[in-house]
Design an enzyme around this catalytic site. Structure first.
Site, PDB file in Angstrom:
ATOM      1  N   ASP A  22       5.950  36.108   1.982  1.00  0.00           N
ATOM      2  CA  ASP A  22       6.423  35.769   2.567  1.00  0.00           C
ATOM      3  C   ASP A  22       4.522  34.880   2.946  1.00  0.00           C
ATOM      4  OD1 ASP A  22       4.813  37.950   3.610  1.00  0.00           O
ATOM      5  OD2 ASP A  22       6.037  37.945   5.408  1.00  0.00           O
ATOM      6  N   ASP A  59      -2.797  34.071  -0.093  1.00  0.00           N
ATOM      7  CA  ASP A  59      -2.515  35.151   0.380  1.00  0.00           C
ATOM      8  C   ASP A  59      -0.554  34.730   0.582  1.00  0.00           C
ATOM      9  OD1 ASP A  59      -1.344  37.398   2.338  1.00  0.00           O
ATOM     10  OD2 ASP A  59      -3.066  36.327   3.925  1.00  0.00           O
ATOM     11  N   GLU A  80       5.907  40.745   4.874  1.00  0.00           N
ATOM     12  CA  GLU A  80       4.251  41.506   5.684  1.00  0.00           C
ATOM     13  C   GLU A  80       3.584  40.363   6.863  1.00  0.00           C
ATOM     14  OE1 GLU A  80      -0.090  42.317   4.668  1.00  0.00           O
ATOM     15  OE2 GLU A  80       0.580  40.459   5.449  1.00  0.00           O
ATOM     16  N   GLU A  81       3.569  39.384   7.344  1.00  0.00           N
ATOM     17  CA  GLU A  81       3.152  38.708   7.637  1.00  0.00           C
ATOM     18  C   GLU A  81       3.967  38.517   8.888  1.00  0.00           C
ATOM     19  OE1 GLU A  81       0.167  37.368   7.069  1.00  0.00           O
ATOM     20  OE2 GLU A  81       0.327  36.593   5.448  1.00  0.00           O
ATOM     21  N   HIS A  88       4.481  27.440  46.221  1.00  0.00           N
ATOM     22  CA  HIS A  88       3.483  26.614  46.497  1.00  0.00           C
ATOM     23  C   HIS A  88       2.889  27.748  46.985  1.00  0.00           C
ATOM     24  CE1 HIS A  88       2.042  24.121  49.237  1.00  0.00           C
ATOM     25  NE2 HIS A  88       2.908  23.017  48.600  1.00  0.00           N
ATOM     26  N   THR A 123      -0.776  23.251  42.474  1.00  0.00           N
ATOM     27  CA  THR A 123      -0.784  24.277  43.648  1.00  0.00           C
ATOM     28  C   THR A 123       0.128  25.375  43.817  1.00  0.00           C
ATOM     29  OG1 THR A 123      -0.533  22.543  45.111  1.00  0.00           O
ATOM     30  CG2 THR A 123      -2.679  23.196  44.710  1.00  0.00           C
ATOM     31  N   ARG A 162      -7.358  46.774  16.181  1.00  0.00           N
ATOM     32  CA  ARG A 162      -7.782  47.052  14.660  1.00  0.00           C
ATOM     33  C   ARG A 162      -8.205  48.007  14.441  1.00  0.00           C
ATOM     34  NH1 ARG A 162      -5.208  43.030  10.893  1.00  0.00           N
ATOM     35  NH2 ARG A 162      -5.188  41.390  12.188  1.00  0.00           N
ATOM     36  N   SER A 207      -5.321  44.675   7.350  1.00  0.00           N
ATOM     37  CA  SER A 207      -4.017  45.397   7.240  1.00  0.00           C
ATOM     38  C   SER A 207      -3.078  44.802   5.905  1.00  0.00           C
ATOM     39  CB  SER A 207      -3.519  45.508   8.850  1.00  0.00           C
ATOM     40  OG  SER A 207      -4.241  46.169   9.739  1.00  0.00           O
ATOM     41  N   HIS A 260      -4.226  32.622   7.036  1.00  0.00           N
ATOM     42  CA  HIS A 260      -3.947  31.931   8.118  1.00  0.00           C
ATOM     43  C   HIS A 260      -4.326  30.946   8.735  1.00  0.00           C
ATOM     44  CE1 HIS A 260      -3.090  36.790   8.681  1.00  0.00           C
ATOM     45  NE2 HIS A 260      -1.977  36.151   7.292  1.00  0.00           N
TER      46      HIS A 260
HETATM   47  N1  BES Z   1      -3.951  40.182   3.095  1.00  0.00           N
HETATM   48  C1  BES Z   1      -3.856  39.941   4.754  1.00  0.00           C
HETATM   49  C2  BES Z   1      -4.682  41.417   5.031  1.00  0.00           C
HETATM   50  C3  BES Z   1      -5.792  40.984   4.320  1.00  0.00           C
HETATM   51  C4  BES Z   1      -6.580  40.623   5.955  1.00  0.00           C
HETATM   52  C5  BES Z   1      -6.560  41.233   3.836  1.00  0.00           C
HETATM   53  C6  BES Z   1      -7.935  40.111   6.250  1.00  0.00           C
HETATM   54  C7  BES Z   1      -8.066  40.904   3.732  1.00  0.00           C
HETATM   55  C8  BES Z   1      -8.253  40.176   4.688  1.00  0.00           C
HETATM   56  C9  BES Z   1      -1.897  40.015   5.637  1.00  0.00           C
HETATM   57  O1  BES Z   1      -1.657  39.412   4.976  1.00  0.00           O
HETATM   58  C10 BES Z   1      -2.205  40.033   6.596  1.00  0.00           C
HETATM   59  O2  BES Z   1      -2.850  38.899   6.814  1.00  0.00           O
HETATM   60  N2  BES Z   1      -2.176  41.217   7.322  1.00  0.00           N
HETATM   61  C11 BES Z   1      -1.592  41.331   8.757  1.00  0.00           C
HETATM   62  C12 BES Z   1      -0.451  42.179   9.178  1.00  0.00           C
HETATM   63  C13 BES Z   1      -0.110  42.113  10.002  1.00  0.00           C
HETATM   64  C14 BES Z   1       1.125  41.198  10.643  1.00  0.00           C
HETATM   65  C15 BES Z   1       0.575  43.582  10.054  1.00  0.00           C
HETATM   66  C16 BES Z   1      -3.212  41.358   9.428  1.00  0.00           C
HETATM   67  O3  BES Z   1      -4.363  41.950   9.025  1.00  0.00           O
HETATM   68  O4  BES Z   1      -3.051  40.952  10.355  1.00  0.00           O
HETATM   69 MN    MN Z   2      -1.706  39.143   2.450  1.00  0.00          MN
HETATM   70 MN    MN Z   3      -1.574  37.203   5.593  1.00  0.00          MN
END
Ligand code: BES
Ligand code: MN
Ligand code: MN
Length: 456
Positions: free
Chosen positions: A88, A119, A153-154, A213, A315, A328, A399, A427
């Site tokens: 995804d 990604d 995953e995303e 208001h 307003t 994080r 993550s 992203h």
């Molecule tokens: N591939 C990334 C993880 C990642 C992020 C690796 C930055 C290296 C550097 C993964 O697809 C991702 O975006 N993970 C999300 C996890 C979340 C949606 C649970 C993230 O890190 O925001």
């Molecule tokens: Mn990824």
């Molecule tokens: Mn990602």
């Protein structure tokens, strides 16, 4: 191995063409409009793997998007490697900032541009192509290999735990390899040995039943946007530390040798800052930028809404406000524990006159690799063979929930062998994959399989 590597060289550009076909499918997991595309995307991958002599290829349905499973178990007595990835991709907005359309991948400047190129479709294909190189030359893989490529995953891997429990036998392996991270810099092979976890909540602040208001009612009832702003303002102190009670309770402090290892990396902070476009670095006092990103927990407001957003002035006392807040996490913090602490904090600091509710959106646990296991030296060697440079250990601030889940479920070490670049625009608009990394990534994966096969 010579034949395998020669095959990778000979098919370099066709491997890119094959990836382009897959990237055309808009597998945006967060958008219900793309549900059928995500399913088609899984089928496309399954068909690709079926052509590579896998003993089994299956599309596993879940309550959400499907995962793809495949296995090549034709190397009796050899170790089994489990390769994980995700098919995804993230949404593409803001669409008008893309130089070329996200799902019409194009090549420019030695890079492939498009949503998901790095990604994580390109990195999944790195393994598929390494497998192809073995199958089409030697006739089989030197190790046993299982592959699980999920479709959620995303969006937080919400159905993965169930899948892992149901399919535990199918996913049994000696080692796990995940290619879904970035290298430290251009041409620097890098094994990632730590990921941060994630706790993500949305906080809702409700006031009057409808927008009022602000002249007739202002001063008479609490304003939810004011209240939310006040609450969010209590989350950090002036040293950049998070003030949520107990937030740091389970944080493993950085060891001296870990700090020295991070310090030894060729990090150019000025260049890094330039790449962000921000006016200055900023973060928790007492830590370097890399330490803050990789090994310290953080709390960020990712979005905020409420009140009048249109042109000009209106307003009102808004009826409601909300914010999306993500943390994080680092070992040994637990997402559920952090969500509890956040909820307690918001409840405590909520001013009178509003109702506050906190919703848990999703989470994932942090990971630290057991780098004293011999497979990390093996992986370093494989990576270096392909790139012709020493491999460094690094961490990532991002993550991947699967990693810790599978590590805990199996007790096996996970190799985070990623082929992205720090400025790859994952992203974001204009995501790109370095085509040299794609090519050398395929060789790295091939060398990894070969090295694992020769482990004592
Ligand atoms: N591939 C990334 C993880 C990642 C992020 C690796 C930055 C290296 C550097 C993964 O697809 C991702 O975006 N993970 C999300 C996890 C979340 C949606 C649970 C993230 O890190 O925001
Ligand atoms: Mn990824
Ligand atoms: Mn990602």
């Amino acid at each position: 191995m010579q034949d395998v590597i020669a095959y990778v060289d000979a098919n370099r550009s066709r491997f890119v063409d094959d990836l382009i076909e897959w990237v055309r499918i808009p597998s945006v997991s967060s958008d219900p409009k793309h549900t059928a595309d995500v399913a088609r995307n899984a089928e496309h991958l399954a068909n690709t793997l079926r052509a590579l002599g896998a003993g089994r290829v299956e599309v596993w349905p879940t309550a959400g998007h499907p995962a793809v499973f495949a296995e090549w178990m034709g190397a009796p007595g050899k170790p089994t490697l489990l390769v994980y990835g995700h098919h995804d991709v993230q949404p593409v907005d803001p669409l008008n900032e893309w130089v070329t359309p996200p799902f019409e991948p194009s090549m420019r400047g030695g890079r492939l541009w498009g949503r998901g190129v790095v990604d994580d479709k390109g990195q999944v294909f790195i393994h598929a192509k390494a497998i192809e190189a073995f199958v089409k030359t030697v006739g089989r893989l030197p190790i046993n290999l299982r592959m699980i490529v999920e479709g959620e995953e995303e969006v937080g891997s919400g159905n993965l735990d169930i899948l892992l429990r149901e399919k535990a036998k199918d996913l049994a392996a000696d080692f796990v390899c995940v290619s879904d991270t970035a290298m430290f810099g251009r041409g620097i092979p890098s094994l990632c040995v730590g990921l941060r976890g994630l706790a993500y909540v949305e906080v809702f602040v409700d006031g009057p039943a409808l927008d009022l208001h602000s002249g007739s009612f202002g001063g008479g009832v609490a304003n939810p946007v004011n209240a939310l702003a006040q609450m969010l303002g209590t989350l950090h102190d002036t040293d950049g530390r998070v003030t949520v009670e107990g937030f740091y309770e389970h944080v493993l402090p950085l060891k001296d040798h870990e700090r020295r290892e991070i310090e030894s990396l060729p990090f150019d902070e000025k260049e890094w800052l330039r790449s962000t476009g921000a006016p200055a670095v900023f973060g928790e006092k007492g830590y370097t930028t890399l330490e803050r990103i990789w090994a310290r927990p953080t709390l960020d407001v990712c979005g905020i809404s409420g009140g009048f957003q249109g042109e000009g002035a209106k307003t009102i006392i808004p009826a409601r406000a909300s914010a999306k807040v993500s943390c994080r996490l680092v070992p040994d913090q637990e997402p559920d524990d952090i969500v509890r602490k956040l909820t307690a904090h918001f409840t405590r600091v909520a001013p009178p006159g509003v109702r506050v509710r906190v919703e848990n959106l999703h989470g994932g646990r942090p990971y630290l690799a057991p780098t004293d296991h011999p497979v990390y030296e093996i992986a370093k060697r494989a990576f270096s063979k392909a790139f012709g440079k020493p491999t460094v250990f690094m961490r990532e601030g991002g993550s991947i929930p699967f990693v810790r889940t599978i590590a805990d479920a199996t007790g096996k070490p996970c190799l985070l062998m990623g082929f992205g670049q720090p400025d790859e625009n994952a992203h974001a608009p204009n995501e790109w994959l370095d085509l040299e990394n794609y090519h050398l990534g395929i060789k790295s994966a091939a060398y990894l399989y070969d090295e694992i096969a020769r482990m004592p």
